[in-house]
Design a protein around this motif. Structure first.
Motif, short mmCIF file in Angstrom:
data_model
loop_
_atom_site.label_atom_id
_atom_site.label_comp_id
_atom_site.label_asym_id
_atom_site.label_seq_id
_atom_site.Cartn_x
_atom_site.Cartn_y
_atom_site.Cartn_z
N MET A 32 20.91 32.23 65.51
CA MET A 32 21.89 31.14 65.57
C MET A 32 23.28 31.76 65.73
SD MET A 32 20.22 28.87 62.49
CE MET A 32 21.37 27.52 62.51
N PRO A 33 23.73 31.96 66.95
CA PRO A 33 25.01 32.62 67.16
C PRO A 33 26.22 31.79 66.71
CG PRO A 33 24.16 31.83 69.24
CD PRO A 33 23.09 31.60 68.21
N ASP A 34 26.04 30.49 66.50
CA ASP A 34 27.16 29.63 66.13
C ASP A 34 27.11 29.19 64.67
OD1 ASP A 34 24.92 28.07 66.40
OD2 ASP A 34 25.90 26.49 67.56
N HIS A 35 26.38 29.91 63.83
CA HIS A 35 26.25 29.55 62.43
C HIS A 35 27.58 29.68 61.69
CE1 HIS A 35 25.13 29.50 58.26
NE2 HIS A 35 25.74 30.65 58.13
N THR A 36 27.90 28.68 60.86
CA THR A 36 29.02 28.74 59.93
C THR A 36 28.65 27.95 58.68
OG1 THR A 36 30.10 26.74 60.73
CG2 THR A 36 30.74 28.83 61.80
N LEU A 37 29.36 28.16 57.60
CA LEU A 37 29.15 27.37 56.39
C LEU A 37 29.46 25.90 56.68
CD1 LEU A 37 28.54 27.01 53.39
CD2 LEU A 37 30.91 27.68 52.93
N GLY A 38 30.48 25.64 57.47
CA GLY A 38 30.83 24.27 57.82
C GLY A 38 29.71 23.56 58.56
N ARG A 39 29.05 24.26 59.45
CA ARG A 39 27.92 23.65 60.19
C ARG A 39 26.71 23.46 59.28
NH1 ARG A 39 28.56 26.09 66.26
NH2 ARG A 39 30.33 24.76 66.74
N VAL A 44 23.36 19.49 56.31
CA VAL A 44 22.90 18.88 55.05
C VAL A 44 23.40 17.44 54.96
CG1 VAL A 44 22.91 19.06 52.54
CG2 VAL A 44 22.75 21.13 53.93
N ARG A 45 24.62 17.21 55.39
CA ARG A 45 25.17 15.84 55.44
C ARG A 45 24.32 14.95 56.35
NH1 ARG A 45 30.45 16.99 57.18
NH2 ARG A 45 30.65 18.00 55.17
N ASN A 46 23.89 15.49 57.49
CA ASN A 46 23.03 14.74 58.41
C ASN A 46 21.69 14.41 57.76
OD1 ASN A 46 25.07 14.99 60.29
ND2 ASN A 46 24.03 16.56 61.50
N VAL A 47 21.14 15.37 57.02
CA VAL A 47 19.88 15.14 56.31
C VAL A 47 20.05 14.00 55.32
CG1 VAL A 47 18.38 16.14 54.53
CG2 VAL A 47 18.89 17.44 56.59
N ARG A 48 21.13 14.03 54.57
CA ARG A 48 21.39 12.98 53.56
C ARG A 48 21.53 11.62 54.23
NH1 ARG A 48 20.67 10.63 48.96
NH2 ARG A 48 22.50 9.66 48.09
N ALA A 49 22.24 11.54 55.35
CA ALA A 49 22.41 10.28 56.06
C ALA A 49 21.08 9.77 56.59
CB ALA A 49 23.41 10.45 57.20
N ASP A 50 20.24 10.68 57.07
CA ASP A 50 18.93 10.28 57.58
C ASP A 50 18.06 9.75 56.45
OD1 ASP A 50 17.11 10.21 59.93
OD2 ASP A 50 15.93 11.56 58.67
N ALA A 91 27.26 23.61 48.60
CA ALA A 91 27.17 22.70 49.75
C ALA A 91 25.96 21.79 49.59
CB ALA A 91 27.09 23.48 51.06
N LEU A 92 24.82 22.34 49.19
CA LEU A 92 23.64 21.52 48.96
C LEU A 92 23.90 20.50 47.86
CD1 LEU A 92 20.82 24.21 49.14
CD2 LEU A 92 21.16 22.31 50.73
N ARG A 93 24.47 20.96 46.78
CA ARG A 93 24.74 20.07 45.63
C ARG A 93 25.67 18.94 46.02
NH1 ARG A 93 24.32 20.38 40.05
NH2 ARG A 93 26.02 19.43 38.87
N THR A 94 26.74 19.26 46.72
CA THR A 94 27.72 18.25 47.11
C THR A 94 27.16 17.29 48.15
OG1 THR A 94 29.54 19.76 46.66
CG2 THR A 94 30.01 17.91 48.12
N GLU A 95 26.63 17.83 49.24
CA GLU A 95 26.21 16.99 50.36
C GLU A 95 24.96 16.16 50.06
OE1 GLU A 95 28.33 16.53 52.55
OE2 GLU A 95 29.58 18.29 52.21
N LEU A 96 24.08 16.65 49.19
CA LEU A 96 22.91 15.87 48.79
C LEU A 96 23.20 15.00 47.57
CD1 LEU A 96 20.01 18.43 49.37
CD2 LEU A 96 20.70 16.50 50.83
N GLN A 97 24.42 15.08 47.06
CA GLN A 97 24.87 14.29 45.92
C GLN A 97 23.99 14.52 44.69
OE1 GLN A 97 25.19 10.26 47.35
NE2 GLN A 97 26.64 10.84 48.95
N LEU A 98 23.71 15.81 44.44
CA LEU A 98 22.93 16.18 43.27
C LEU A 98 23.86 16.25 42.07
CD1 LEU A 98 20.85 19.01 44.97
CD2 LEU A 98 20.21 16.60 44.65
#
Length: 109
Positions: A32-39, A44-50, A91-98
């Motif tokens: 994944m040449p474009d990996h960042t913490l922001g991505r 994870v935000r997309n997973v939560r929305a789905d 990031a997991l804790r925040t974005e999945l609202q754990l």
């Protein structure tokens, strides 16, 4: 019916350390040449929305695979590290609202 997919968020993926010993074809190596913490956060935000938009029962649909806890040789790491501290776990804790538990402690005392 349509196939059933399982959600997955990836912290990173890089097979380049396997070349040329395990994988001799350089063109077959994936990373994944474009990996960042922001991505990662966005994934994870997309997973939560789905999950929130799903009409399937929560007992079936509240599962998320996270790749990977400690696949250092492939770049997939969400455990605390000297470089990132608790950033990926946070990031997991925040974005999945754990909300349960005390969260990550990078250097336990």
């Amino acid at each position: 019916g349509p196939p059933v997919f399982v959600r997955c968020a990836m912290s990173d993926f890089d097979e380049r350390p396997r070349y040329p010993i395990e994988t001799t074809d350089l063109t077959a190596i994936r990373w994944m040449p474009d990996h960042t913490l922001g991505r990662f956060r966005q994934a994870v935000r997309n997973v939560r929305a789905d999950m929130a938009a799903s009409t399937r029962p929560p007992v079936v649909d509240n599962l998320v695979y996270v790749y990977a806890w400690n696949e250092h040789h492939e770049g997939g790491v969400v455990e605390p590290s000297a470089r990132d501290g608790c950033a990926y776990l946070n990031a997991l804790r925040t974005e999945l609202q754990l909300t349960q538990g005390s969260g990550c402690v990078a250097v336990p005392r």
